[in-house]
Design a protein around this motif. Structure first.
Motif, PDB file in Angstrom:
ATOM      1  N   ARG A 251     -38.648  11.079 -79.532  1.00 31.73           N
ATOM      2  CA  ARG A 251     -39.833  11.939 -79.459  1.00 31.73           C
ATOM      3  C   ARG A 251     -40.391  12.212 -80.850  1.00 31.73           C
ATOM      4  NH1 ARG A 251     -37.537  16.631 -75.295  1.00 31.73           N
ATOM      5  NH2 ARG A 251     -37.615  15.385 -73.387  1.00 31.73           N
TER       6      ARG A 251
ATOM      7  N   ARG B   5     -45.902  17.720 -68.139  1.00 29.59           N
ATOM      8  CA  ARG B   5     -45.047  17.850 -66.959  1.00 29.59           C
ATOM      9  C   ARG B   5     -45.806  18.443 -65.766  1.00 29.59           C
ATOM     10  NH1 ARG B   5     -39.053  19.316 -69.469  1.00 29.59           N
ATOM     11  NH2 ARG B   5     -38.765  17.206 -70.286  1.00 29.59           N
TER      12      ARG B   5
ATOM     13  N   ASP C 175     -39.666  23.801 -72.251  1.00 27.34           N
ATOM     14  CA  ASP C 175     -38.406  23.260 -71.731  1.00 27.34           C
ATOM     15  C   ASP C 175     -37.913  24.130 -70.577  1.00 27.34           C
ATOM     16  OD1 ASP C 175     -35.995  21.729 -71.617  1.00 27.34           O
ATOM     17  OD2 ASP C 175     -34.993  23.356 -72.701  1.00 27.34           O
TER      18      ASP C 175
ATOM     19  N   GLU D  35     -28.474  13.678 -77.206  1.00 27.52           N
ATOM     20  CA  GLU D  35     -29.738  14.384 -77.004  1.00 27.52           C
ATOM     21  C   GLU D  35     -30.549  14.376 -78.300  1.00 27.52           C
ATOM     22  OE1 GLU D  35     -26.776  15.346 -76.081  1.00 27.52           O
ATOM     23  OE2 GLU D  35     -26.812  16.098 -74.014  1.00 27.52           O
TER      24      GLU D  35
ATOM     25  N   ARG E 101     -46.420  20.889 -72.822  1.00 30.79           N
ATOM     26  CA  ARG E 101     -45.389  21.451 -73.695  1.00 30.79           C
ATOM     27  C   ARG E 101     -45.492  20.801 -75.076  1.00 30.79           C
ATOM     28  NH1 ARG E 101     -38.951  19.791 -72.833  1.00 30.79           N
ATOM     29  NH2 ARG E 101     -38.272  20.452 -74.896  1.00 30.79           N
TER      30      ARG E 101
ATOM     31  N   TYR F 261     -37.069  23.148 -81.969  1.00 30.05           N
ATOM     32  CA  TYR F 261     -36.448  21.828 -81.854  1.00 30.05           C
ATOM     33  C   TYR F 261     -36.376  21.041 -83.161  1.00 30.05           C
ATOM     34  CZ  TYR F 261     -35.904  21.831 -76.778  1.00 30.05           C
ATOM     35  OH  TYR F 261     -35.487  22.086 -75.499  1.00 30.05           O
TER      36      TYR F 261
HETATM   37  C1  IPM Z   1     -35.741  17.971 -71.424  1.00 36.07           C
HETATM   38  C2  IPM Z   1     -34.298  18.096 -71.807  1.00 36.07           C
HETATM   39  C3  IPM Z   1     -34.163  17.890 -73.308  1.00 36.07           C
HETATM   40  C4  IPM Z   1     -34.958  18.983 -73.992  1.00 36.07           C
HETATM   41  C5  IPM Z   1     -32.726  17.842 -73.824  1.00 36.07           C
HETATM   42  C6  IPM Z   1     -31.873  16.862 -73.081  1.00 36.07           C
HETATM   43  C7  IPM Z   1     -32.677  17.581 -75.301  1.00 36.07           C
HETATM   44  O1  IPM Z   1     -33.771  19.304 -71.393  1.00 36.07           O
HETATM   45  O2  IPM Z   1     -36.316  16.885 -71.592  1.00 36.07           O
HETATM   46  O3  IPM Z   1     -36.313  18.958 -70.949  1.00 36.07           O
HETATM   47  O4  IPM Z   1     -34.431  20.067 -74.251  1.00 36.07           O
HETATM   48  O5  IPM Z   1     -36.120  18.741 -74.279  1.00 36.07           O
END
Ligand code: IPM
Ligand code: MN
Length: 359
Positions: A102, A112, A254, A94, A138, A145
């Motif tokens: 990203r 989204r 998320d 991940e 988002r 993060y």
């Molecule tokens: C998403 C996923 C990812 C995130 C993970 C897999 C790192 O949950 O794309 O929403 O947390 O962004």
């Protein structure tokens, strides 16, 4: 929305990362649909396939070799299946692959859409496609993060774990500006809702709120609103029709988009784009690698197909993108019994074929 190609030639280079689990299966169907859309609307594209993910990591120890990263930088867009392997410790792929991409490509927007298509069952009773049709913007490179923080005295009774949310003026402003511009171009209800937690996380959300109000002055045609993130979860169920475009930070985005995916019919249909409006963007179904369905030809490819549609929109192929969305709606309205894996009434491949036929 689109980053128009500067050249008039409509030929593109698309980097394809099938990834783990059912990722390669759904991406195959997405490409099948893109091929058909290309023939219909007259653009061309070259696919460059990359073998990255859990299997490669187990085999070679490599996650994202620098040479691959460099090549990906020359693509017009990246098309991603899924990341996550049951035999690899959570966090490695991940962070090492998905988040690394990203961050490396500075894809600071995660777009989204939450849209209930005709014929799709939503667990929210009495809500129709008219009620559930909004988009979450988002923030995708900051907040919780960034990996800022650390551990002290690990494993002892005095252990301290700190995980810091990073919010920069620049990062917040570019995300909010994108959201205002997106709301304007969407021309639906011209309403932008900031989702945060101003009542507790006062440093971070103080900044977001100040910049939001500042920018609102530049967009007199857009109605602005604010909702706390916890209340937003409640409204998603009770009054999803209140939302047009939502803008929020990385972690809240998320969380609420998993809820969003459920009210639009599940992970089988939820797609998203990791967007750098000035650079290389990456499109993916938002669900995971679904290990238990791998190789069974039962997973729903519609999310990946919709992600492919978003990718084409980003390349400026608006007609193809709209055509794909209409075809998907046609299939959900007239064909599929359910969007759930194994319950669609068709196999993964057949669903891809149905979308192609509906084009
Ligand atoms: C998403 C996923 C990812 C995130 C993970 C897999 C790192 O949950 O794309 O929403 O947390 O962004
Ligand atoms: Mn998620």
């Amino acid at each position: 929305m689109a980053k128009e190609k500067t050249t008039k030639d409509r030929s593109y280079k698309i980097a394809v990362l099938g990834g783990d689990g059912t990722g390669p299966e759904v991406v195959r169907e997405g490409l099948k649909v893109m091929d058909a859309a290309a023939k219909k609307t007259g653009f061309k594209y070259e696919k460059i396939m990359y073998d990255l993910g859990g299997e490669r990591y187990k085999r070679t120890g490599e996650i994202l070799p620098p040479s691959v990263l460099k090549e990906l930088g020359t693509a017009d867009a990246i098309y991603l299946g899924a990341i996550g392997h049951p035999e690899v410790k959570p966090g490695i792929l991940e962070k090492g692959l998905l988040l690394a991409l990203r961050f490396h490509f500075d894809q600071y927007i995660n777009l989204r859409p939450v849209k209930l298509y005709p014929g799709v069952w939503s667990p929210v009773k009495d809500k129709t496609p008219e009620d559930i049709d909004f988009v979450v913007v988002r923030e995708n490179t900051e907040g919780l993060y960034t990996g800022t923080g650390g551990i002290l005295k690990e494993g002892t009774a005095d252990e301290v774990a700190i995980q810091t949310s990073v919010n920069t003026r620049k990062g917040v402003e570019r995300c909010l500006r994108y959201a205002f511009e997106y709301t304007k171009r969407r021309k639906k209800e011209n309403k932008l809702t900031l989702v945060g937690k101003t009542n507790v996380l006062t440093y971070a959300w103080g900044l977001w709120e100040r910049v939001f109000k500042e920018l609102a002055g530049e967009y007199p045609g857009i109605t602005t609103d604010y909702a706390h993130v916890d209340a937003t979860c409640m409204w998603f169920i009770k009054n999803p029709e209140w939302f047009d475009v939502i803008v929020t930070d990385n972690i809240f985005g998320d969380i609420i988009t998993d809820l969003g995916a459920m009210i639009q019919g599940g992970m089988g249909i939820a797609a998203g784009g990791n967007i750098n409006p000035e650079g290389v963007s990456m499109f993916e179904p938002i669900g995971g690698s679904a290990p238990k369905y791998t190789g069974k030809n039962v997973i729903n490819p519609l999310a990946a197909i919709c992600a492919g549609g978003m990718l084409l929109d980003n390349l400026g192929e608006r007609e193809a993108s709209e055509m794909i969305e209409k075809a998907v709606m046609n299939v959900t309205a007239n064909k599929l019994k359910s969007l759930a894996a194994g319950k669609m009434g068709y196999s993964t491949e057949e669903v891809g074929d149905l979308v192609v036929a509906a084009l």
